[in-house]
Design a protein around this motif. Sequence first.
Motif, PDB file in Angstrom:
ATOM      1  N   GLY A  44     -58.999  18.656  17.544  1.00 19.82           N
ATOM      2  CA  GLY A  44     -59.839  18.306  16.412  1.00 19.82           C
ATOM      3  C   GLY A  44     -61.256  18.829  16.582  1.00 19.82           C
ATOM      4  O   GLY A  44     -61.750  18.968  17.693  1.00 19.82           O
ATOM      5  N   PHE A  46     -65.213  18.054  15.082  1.00 19.71           N
ATOM      6  CA  PHE A  46     -65.957  16.945  14.489  1.00 19.71           C
ATOM      7  C   PHE A  46     -67.401  17.371  14.255  1.00 19.71           C
ATOM      8  O   PHE A  46     -67.923  18.241  14.952  1.00 19.71           O
ATOM      9  CB  PHE A  46     -65.914  15.733  15.422  1.00 19.71           C
ATOM     10  CG  PHE A  46     -64.513  15.405  15.873  1.00 19.71           C
ATOM     11  CD1 PHE A  46     -63.678  14.646  15.079  1.00 19.71           C
ATOM     12  CD2 PHE A  46     -64.018  15.919  17.067  1.00 19.71           C
ATOM     13  CE1 PHE A  46     -62.375  14.372  15.475  1.00 19.71           C
ATOM     14  CE2 PHE A  46     -62.713  15.645  17.475  1.00 19.71           C
ATOM     15  CZ  PHE A  46     -61.895  14.874  16.675  1.00 19.71           C
ATOM     16  N   ASP A  99     -65.456  12.307  12.257  1.00 25.43           N
ATOM     17  CA  ASP A  99     -65.368  11.783  13.610  1.00 25.43           C
ATOM     18  C   ASP A  99     -63.933  11.332  13.889  1.00 25.43           C
ATOM     19  O   ASP A  99     -63.106  11.306  12.983  1.00 25.43           O
ATOM     20  CB  ASP A  99     -66.375  10.642  13.816  1.00 25.43           C
ATOM     21  CG  ASP A  99     -66.121   9.473  12.871  1.00 25.43           C
ATOM     22  OD1 ASP A  99     -64.945   9.106  12.660  1.00 25.43           O
ATOM     23  OD2 ASP A  99     -67.096   8.929  12.339  1.00 25.43           O
ATOM     24  N   PRO A 100     -63.638  10.989  15.132  1.00 26.72           N
ATOM     25  CA  PRO A 100     -62.236  10.681  15.475  1.00 26.72           C
ATOM     26  C   PRO A 100     -61.649   9.487  14.717  1.00 26.72           C
ATOM     27  O   PRO A 100     -60.449   9.249  14.775  1.00 26.72           O
ATOM     28  CB  PRO A 100     -62.298  10.409  16.986  1.00 26.72           C
ATOM     29  CG  PRO A 100     -63.459  11.219  17.446  1.00 26.72           C
ATOM     30  CD  PRO A 100     -64.479  11.104  16.333  1.00 26.72           C
ATOM     31  N   HIS A 104     -61.423  14.636  10.077  1.00 28.05           N
ATOM     32  CA  HIS A 104     -61.641  15.604  11.152  1.00 28.05           C
ATOM     33  C   HIS A 104     -61.078  16.947  10.712  1.00 28.05           C
ATOM     34  O   HIS A 104     -60.253  17.016   9.807  1.00 28.05           O
ATOM     35  CB  HIS A 104     -60.998  15.162  12.463  1.00 28.05           C
ATOM     36  CG  HIS A 104     -59.533  14.868  12.348  1.00 28.05           C
ATOM     37  ND1 HIS A 104     -59.057  13.628  12.021  1.00 28.05           N
ATOM     38  CD2 HIS A 104     -58.443  15.653  12.500  1.00 28.05           C
ATOM     39  CE1 HIS A 104     -57.736  13.656  11.983  1.00 28.05           C
ATOM     40  NE2 HIS A 104     -57.330  14.880  12.270  1.00 28.05           N
TER      41      HIS A 104
END
Length: 156
Positions: A44, A46, A99-100, A104
Amino acid sequence: MRYPTLKRTLAALAVFGLALPAFADTSVTDAWVRATVAHQQSTGAFMTLTASSDSKLVDVQSPVAEIVQVHQMTMDNDVMGMKQVQSVELPAGKAVSLDPNGYHVMLMKLKQQVKEGEQVPLTLVIEDAKGQKQTLEIKAPVRALNAEMHGHEHMH
Ligand SMILES: [Cu+2]
């Protein structure tokens, strides 16, 4: 009386500049990509996006991955998953975090291992309310974080 004329012209230019920004401007801060282990297929990216006028993130590309999608984390009966979204709304002046825990950028079918300390080029395509597209080229540093994205490897 040339001097006052010049002053008026400069004032007019200043007003023009304020009223009509040539392009919607989007800033990107805190961009990073999660490091991968050998043979890992996806990871991912971000970042925090702030658009000067109502816009949306409509596309992302990167040379490190064959497929790049924008995903959103979902919670369904206490099971965490993710789904692809077509765009992420960027309201004027509001910092939107990828963000996680939320949106993402998903880098899939990675062409190589993404290692800590490297920089991953990302091309972000931002569309403003008038449909005008702006392309942003950024380089996101790779960070090794142990926190695994929930359900990540199961999904891809
Ligand atoms: Cu994902």
